[in-house]
Design a protein around this motif. Structure first.
Motif, mmCIF file in Angstrom:
data_model
loop_
_atom_site.group_PDB
_atom_site.id
_atom_site.type_symbol
_atom_site.label_atom_id
_atom_site.label_comp_id
_atom_site.label_asym_id
_atom_site.label_seq_id
_atom_site.Cartn_x
_atom_site.Cartn_y
_atom_site.Cartn_z
ATOM 1 N N UNK A 81 94.272 -38.711 -0.170
ATOM 2 C CA UNK A 81 93.528 -38.759 -1.430
ATOM 3 C C UNK A 81 94.378 -39.167 -2.633
ATOM 4 N N UNK A 82 95.713 -39.060 -2.520
ATOM 5 C CA UNK A 82 96.556 -39.270 -3.707
ATOM 6 C C UNK A 82 97.621 -40.348 -3.544
ATOM 7 N N UNK A 83 97.823 -40.831 -2.341
ATOM 8 C CA UNK A 83 98.923 -41.777 -2.077
ATOM 9 C C UNK A 83 98.831 -43.013 -2.972
ATOM 10 N N UNK A 84 99.970 -43.349 -3.601
ATOM 11 C CA UNK A 84 100.130 -44.551 -4.426
ATOM 12 C C UNK A 84 99.294 -44.539 -5.706
ATOM 13 N N UNK A 85 98.749 -43.387 -6.084
ATOM 14 C CA UNK A 85 97.945 -43.313 -7.295
ATOM 15 C C UNK A 85 98.764 -42.745 -8.455
ATOM 16 N N UNK A 86 98.392 -43.118 -9.669
ATOM 17 C CA UNK A 86 99.008 -42.520 -10.853
ATOM 18 C C UNK A 86 98.608 -41.059 -10.931
ATOM 19 N N UNK A 87 99.256 -40.303 -11.792
ATOM 20 C CA UNK A 87 98.966 -38.870 -11.920
ATOM 21 C C UNK A 87 97.493 -38.639 -12.266
ATOM 22 N N UNK A 88 96.988 -39.388 -13.224
ATOM 23 C CA UNK A 88 95.587 -39.223 -13.649
ATOM 24 C C UNK A 88 94.628 -39.632 -12.534
ATOM 25 N N UNK A 89 94.889 -40.775 -11.908
ATOM 26 C CA UNK A 89 94.009 -41.243 -10.831
ATOM 27 C C UNK A 89 94.045 -40.301 -9.637
ATOM 28 N N UNK A 90 95.191 -39.682 -9.385
ATOM 29 C CA UNK A 90 95.320 -38.759 -8.253
ATOM 30 C C UNK A 90 94.453 -37.525 -8.471
ATOM 31 N N UNK A 91 94.468 -36.968 -9.678
ATOM 32 C CA UNK A 91 93.647 -35.774 -9.899
ATOM 33 C C UNK A 91 92.155 -36.112 -9.906
ATOM 34 N N UNK A 92 91.798 -37.297 -10.376
ATOM 35 C CA UNK A 92 90.397 -37.719 -10.303
ATOM 36 C C UNK A 92 89.973 -37.883 -8.854
ATOM 37 N N UNK A 93 90.840 -38.456 -8.045
ATOM 38 C CA UNK A 93 90.538 -38.658 -6.622
ATOM 39 C C UNK A 93 90.360 -37.325 -5.905
ATOM 40 N N UNK A 94 91.248 -36.371 -6.159
ATOM 41 C CA UNK A 94 91.128 -35.032 -5.567
ATOM 42 C C UNK A 94 89.791 -34.427 -5.961
ATOM 43 N N UNK A 95 89.476 -34.506 -7.244
ATOM 44 C CA UNK A 95 88.213 -33.959 -7.746
ATOM 45 C C UNK A 95 87.013 -34.575 -7.027
ATOM 46 N N UNK A 96 86.972 -35.887 -6.953
ATOM 47 C CA UNK A 96 85.813 -36.568 -6.368
ATOM 48 C C UNK A 96 85.650 -36.244 -4.887
ATOM 49 N N UNK A 97 86.734 -36.183 -4.174
ATOM 50 C CA UNK A 97 86.652 -35.879 -2.738
ATOM 51 C C UNK A 97 86.131 -34.456 -2.506
#
Length: 202
Positions: free
Chosen positions: A13-29
């Protein structure tokens, strides 16, 4: 993260993502995991992995998982309980559930507050997108920095300084239920889960 399944999901869910994009991705999943009340997932040790393997769960395991993953991203997290009434006029309950929901006790909803750039932000990933059509408060998007909408209409907010404090609070509330309230909750859980599955198929 010790649990192998959770570690793999976190990486996915977080690989290669920026800090902001990683937390958004975690949230959405986490939000997209179908909501269902599954009592056996209320244990903070086994609930997050059970949520992933069963692909369903309520606000409790969802926000246990949220706290773990936001912690992995280096963000401080607090658990927050919101007392609420399931008898919400905005939710389009079918007649069979309307009868039961009237007998439901005041219930404790769990969410998380995440410290982002020095500000405590409400991050609530409770309801999956298909439930919006039935009147549930669904967060269709999150910008990664602002409060999400609360999944419930809160009667009271209780901020917990630790997981242990939250567990003690929840345990006392459940222990205070009357037999009638326990019976209503059990009936409600079964009928709610069935109805939500029907909603997603429509």
């Amino acid at each position: 993260m010790e649990d192998k399944l959770l570690a793999e999901k976190f990486t996915d869910w977080t690989k290669s993502l920026s800090a902001k994009s990683a937390r958004i991705s975690v949230y959405q999943h986490i939000r997209d995991i179908p909501y269902a009340i599954v009592p056996e997932l209320r244990d903070p040790k086994t609930g997050p992995s059970g949520l992933i393997s069963m692909n369903k769960g309520s606000c409790v395991p969802k926000h246990f998982l949220m706290a773990l993953m936001m912690g992995e991203l280096g963000l401080p997290v607090k658990y927050v309980t919101y007392l609420f009434n399931w008898n919400d006029p905005a939710i389009k309950f079918p007649p069979v559930l309307k009868k039961v929901v009237r007998n439901m006790p005041i219930t404790a909803h769990l969410a998380t507050k995440v410290n982002i750039d020095g500000k405590w932000v409400l991050v609530d990933a409770t309801y999956d997108l298909p439930l919006k059509k039935a009147g549930f408060t669904v967060n269709e998007s999150w910008d990664g920095v602002s409060d999400t909408k609360n999944a419930v209409v809160p009667i009271e907010e209780v901020v917990h300084e630790s997981l242990q404090e939250r567990l003690a609070f929840a345990g006392k509330r459940v222990g205070d239920y009357t037999d009638k309230e326990r019976s209503a909750y059990a009936e409600f859980t079964k009928k709610l889960n069935y109805w939500l599955e029907e909603l997603r198929r429509k």
